[in-house]
Design an enzyme around this catalytic site. Structure first.
Site, PDB file in Angstrom:
ATOM      1  CG  ASP A  47       2.287  -2.069   3.277  1.00 21.95           C
ATOM      2  OD1 ASP A  47       2.760  -1.544   1.975  1.00 21.95           O
ATOM      3  OD2 ASP A  47       3.312  -2.034   4.156  1.00 21.95           O
ATOM      4  CB  VAL A  50       3.409  -3.071 -10.151  1.00 18.00           C
ATOM      5  CG1 VAL A  50       3.875  -1.608 -10.240  1.00 18.00           C
ATOM      6  CG2 VAL A  50       2.127  -3.200 -10.568  1.00 18.00           C
ATOM      7  NE  ARG A  55      12.302   0.515 -14.302  1.00 15.52           N
ATOM      8  CZ  ARG A  55      12.784   1.298 -15.209  1.00 15.52           C
ATOM      9  NH1 ARG A  55      13.843   0.972 -15.836  1.00 15.52           N
ATOM     10  NH2 ARG A  55      12.142   2.387 -15.325  1.00 15.52           N
ATOM     11  CG  HIS A 113      10.013  -1.760 -16.593  1.00 12.80           C
ATOM     12  ND1 HIS A 113       9.550  -0.630 -17.588  1.00 12.80           N
ATOM     13  CD2 HIS A 113       9.785  -1.039 -15.434  1.00 12.80           C
ATOM     14  CE1 HIS A 113       9.131   0.381 -16.760  1.00 12.80           C
ATOM     15  NE2 HIS A 113       9.440  -0.032 -15.286  1.00 12.80           N
ATOM     16  CB  ALA A 125      -0.812  -0.126   1.283  1.00 15.46           C
ATOM     17  N   GLY A 126       1.942   1.133  -0.669  1.00 13.61           N
ATOM     18  CA  GLY A 126       2.936   2.453  -0.848  1.00 13.61           C
ATOM     19  C   GLY A 126       2.437   3.213  -1.881  1.00 13.61           C
TER      20      GLY A 126
END
Ligand code: NAI
Length: 306
Positions: A31, A116, A86, A173, A8-9
């Site tokens: 979270d 994600v 990343r 990505h 829940a960031g």
């Protein structure tokens, strides 16, 4: 339908807002930090009457409360700091994502998973492996965001409406993403007719660096508004069975000559998840770029499991 968001960031909470306010589904925010998802959920509930929707939003630290979710989105993990790639997040986020996938699937055995957390392609692979789900039910969000960034930079360069620009970015990505400049158009007119090669190359370079540009500006954490919008678009296409053709990180079994790797390719997204993968005709340069991108994901899948 119910969508669980693990983490829940900044991305997770913004996504919860988008999903509820677009009236797509009830949302469970989970979270590890105690009280935080509960507080965010209450805050979002208090906006309900103002935003005029009637979706349930709850916050929890317990996976039992996520039972029977239609979609599970995993955003749990650390974002980059300035100077980090990343891939620097690999080991630490692998542990978090595997744990999240294991706990979530136990309570929602039929869910569709959208990952994600970065490094995106590797985390999506680990989620597919951990859940044991068929490949159409596990995917990663990256291409929709990278494409939106490419479209934004094209629109800014030409001074046209962003919605009139259509472009697709494939591959992993990261720095090795594969923006398909020759397929990009402004309402059907190829950008190669409107811009010279050097300018297009600059826009491609800015797209590759799109995430880092924001990390450098913000210092603490990275982008979250556009990432949440991109994820909510995927959620919408699945829940409303829209069959939109979007660039999605998917597990490949022979498509594009690639096997047992997750990478961004054009996918039709509907109620079953990835309904099918479109095999575009790529030129030699694009094919080579996709291959390089896949090799790097493969290496990182290995590293994550060492
Ligand atoms: P954030 O730090 O704001 O939020 C992450 C949340 O995960 C925190 O609230 C933290 O408490 C939680 N968390 C950590 N370990 C957990 C666990 N074991 N179980 C449940 N929750 C846990 O980070 P932000 O900005 O929301 O980014 C999240 C992730 O998404 C990062 O890895 C970031 O790199 C990635 N990202 C990926 C994008 C993409 O295009 N695929 C775009 C933007 C971000």
């Amino acid at each position: 339908p119910r969508v669980t968001i693990v983490g829940a960031g900044r991305v997770g909470s913004t996504l919860a807002q988008r999903i509820a306010e677009k009236n797509l589904a009830d949302v469970v925010l989970l979270d590890i930090v105690e009280g935080m998802p509960q507080g965010l959920a209450l805050d979002l509930l208090e906006a309900r009457g103002l935003e005029l929707h009637n979706r349930q939003i709850s916050g929890t630290n317990n996976y039992a409360d996520t039972a029977n979710s239609t979609i599970v989105v995993i955003t749990a993990g650390f974002p980059r700091k300035p100077g980090m790639s990343r891939d620097d997040l690999l080991k630490i986020n692998a542990k978090i994502v595997v744990e999240a996938a294991k706990n979530a699937i136990a309570h929602s055995p039929h869910a569709i998973f959208i990952v994600v957390t970065n490094p995106l392609d590797v985390m999506t692979y680990l989620t597919w492996q951990t859940t044991g789900l068929p490949r159409n039910q596990v995917m990663g969000m990256a291409g929709v965001l990278d494409s939106a960034r490419f479209e934004t930079f094209i629109a800014l360069e030409l001074g046209v409406l962003p919605a009139d620009v259509k472009a697709m970015v494939l591959g992993s990505h990261g720095d090795l993403m594969v923006p398909l400049a020759r397929y990009a158009t402004v309402n059907g007119i190829p950008i190669t007719e409107l811009l010279d090669a050097a300018t297009i190359e600059n826009l491609v370079a800015r797209t590759r660096n799109g995430g880092a540009e924001i990390v450098e500006l913000m210092h603490t954490g990275g982008a979250f508004f556009a990432p949440a919008s991109a994820t909510s678009l995927m959620v919408e296409s699945i829940l409303l069975n829209q069959s939109r053709l979007l660039p999605v990180a998917a597990y490949l079994q022979g498509e594009y000559g690639l096997n047992e790797v997750v990478i961004g390719v054009p996918c039709r997204l509907g109620c079953g998840g990835v309904e099918n993968i479109l095999e575009l005709t790529l030129n030699d340069e694009e094919k080579a770029a996709l291959q390089t991108s896949a090799n790097s994901v493969r290496q990182n899948i290995q590293r994550a499991q060492e």
